[in-house]
Design an enzyme around this catalytic site. Structure first.
Site: not given
Length: 398
Positions: A224, A247
């Site tokens: 993430d 991310h």
């Protein structure tokens, strides 16, 4: 005159000499968790032993070290709370803390350091927090459901002042690796954070309601955001951090809940993004119940290596399939600079500025973002009153 038994005198004398489990070095004292029953064999549950050792160290005055020597310490949820008497308290990890996998044992976090002033969490000899997350990731429904059960964060720092976290690793967290909540003056130095690129919600460092956070010389590979800056933060400085897979680095998401605080004074410099979904991103929800501000931010001297969205402001953020678009985001974005950003984009749109209310004072200076494939990169803008300075590739929005 009544006299205490001889045995009592001997015990008291021994306690003074040995500090009841501690070893004195001048004005400093060290407590070894092995003296409080910790085994470090990877199988025995050492939770109670470490918490007992912490309680003694926390109650001692001066410069105090709690030593966790080489070994693997199997741990359920543990709270290392103050306030403490020590002028400085060092949690010295020389082995690995290994998390239990039975989710029924956990609340919101695994290891919690809270209400301590002058805390140092330091690693030696490849020290690590091992969250053993792979057994839990299949139970994480948060990427697809709003009403999901949140899995435990590996290491939470809450309500501390003047904290240093250095030379330590976190691997395979069940949820976030590190979370900072309501801390003042936190330094994170030389961290190594690792989880597979497909592990859900394994943010490297999540920051919320903090002031004075520094993250430097750190490598993050996770599933993430490498770093996520949530609501209510001020004076965040990030330098020399490598991110990927993951991310990217996000401010947000903001504007989802009632009473969120402003995010101000964010400085990100000398970061490298390698194969990430995003580079630097500001993301806010629509339909915000409370108005807030995201302002005074500089993102500079960044390298993008095959990044899908190198530069992005997204005020229509919603990761779910069905999203309402009734009202624009209640977060005002103001005075944000993207400067000296170079590298390659794996998608054609390298710069996306999607604002709800007009973004104010956005500056893009000296961007050089080529498309990895055939063709060119482009910019896309909505309600973004941006100023362009110096060399610009892709070309500015018209």
């Amino acid at each position: 005159e009544a006299r205490p038994p001889v045995l009592a005198i001997v015990v008291v004398a021994l306690c003074v000499v040995s500090l009841c489990g501690g070893v004195a070095h001048g004005a400093a004292v060290t407590y070894n968790v092995k003296n409080y029953g910790a085994k470090g064999n990877g199988a025995t549950d050492d939770t109670k032993a470490l918490m007992a050792a912490w309680k003694v160290a926390c109650a001692a005055a001066g410069a105090v070290t709690l030593q966790v020597p080489a070994g693997v310490y199997y741990m359920g949820p543990a709270q290392f709370h103050g306030p403490c008497k020590a002028s400085s308290l060092t949690f010295l990890l020389q082995g690995t803390l290994k998390a239990a996998t039975d989710l029924s044992r956990f609340g919101n976090d695994w290891i919690e350091f809270g209400w301590v002033k002058g805390l140092i969490v330091a690693g030696q000899n490849g020290a690590a927090f091992d969250g053993q997350g792979a057994a839990s990731w299949p139970f994480n429904k948060c990427p697809i459901r709003k009403d999901c059960k949140v899995l435990p964060t590996s290491v939470l720092f809450v309500n501390n002042e003047n904290t240093v976290v250095k030379d330590i690793s976190s691997v395979n967290s069940k949820f976030f690796h590190f979370a900072l909540l309501q801390n003042k003056n936190t330094q994170m130095i030389n961290l190594r954070i690792n989880a597979p690129g497909n592990s859900p919600n394994t943010d490297g460092v999540h920051i919320e309601r903090c002031s004075g956070v520094t993250i430097v010389d750190t490598k993050i590979s996770t599933g993430d955001d490498c770093i996520s800056i949530g609501q209510g933060n001020d004076n965040i400085d990030i330098q020399r951090v490598t991110c990927g897979p993951g991310h990217g680095m996000s401010v947000g998401s903001l504007g989802r809940y009632v009473g969120e605080g402003d995010v101000t004074r964010v400085h990100v410099k000398d970061m490298t993004f390698d194969g990430t979904m995003n580079g630097v991103r500001i993301k806010t929800w629509e339909n915000s119940p409370t108005k807030s501000l995201a302002a005074h931010m500089v993102f500079e001297s960044l390298v993008m290596k095959d990044v899908q969205n190198p530069v992005i402001i997204d005020q229509k953020y919603c990761p779910y399939y069905n999203c309402e678009h009734k009202y624009v985001s209640g977060v005002t974005i103001k005075n944000v600079t993207f400067k000296n950003i170079k590298g390659t984009s794996s998608l054609p749109v390298a710069v996306l500025l999607r604002c709800g209310m007009p973004c104010l004072g956005v500056v893009l200076q000296d961007l050089d973002l080529k498309f990895k494939g055939a063709g060119t990169t482009s910019s896309k803008c909505e309600n973004a009153k941006a100023k362009y300075v110096g060399y610009m590739y892709p070309k500015p929005c018209v």
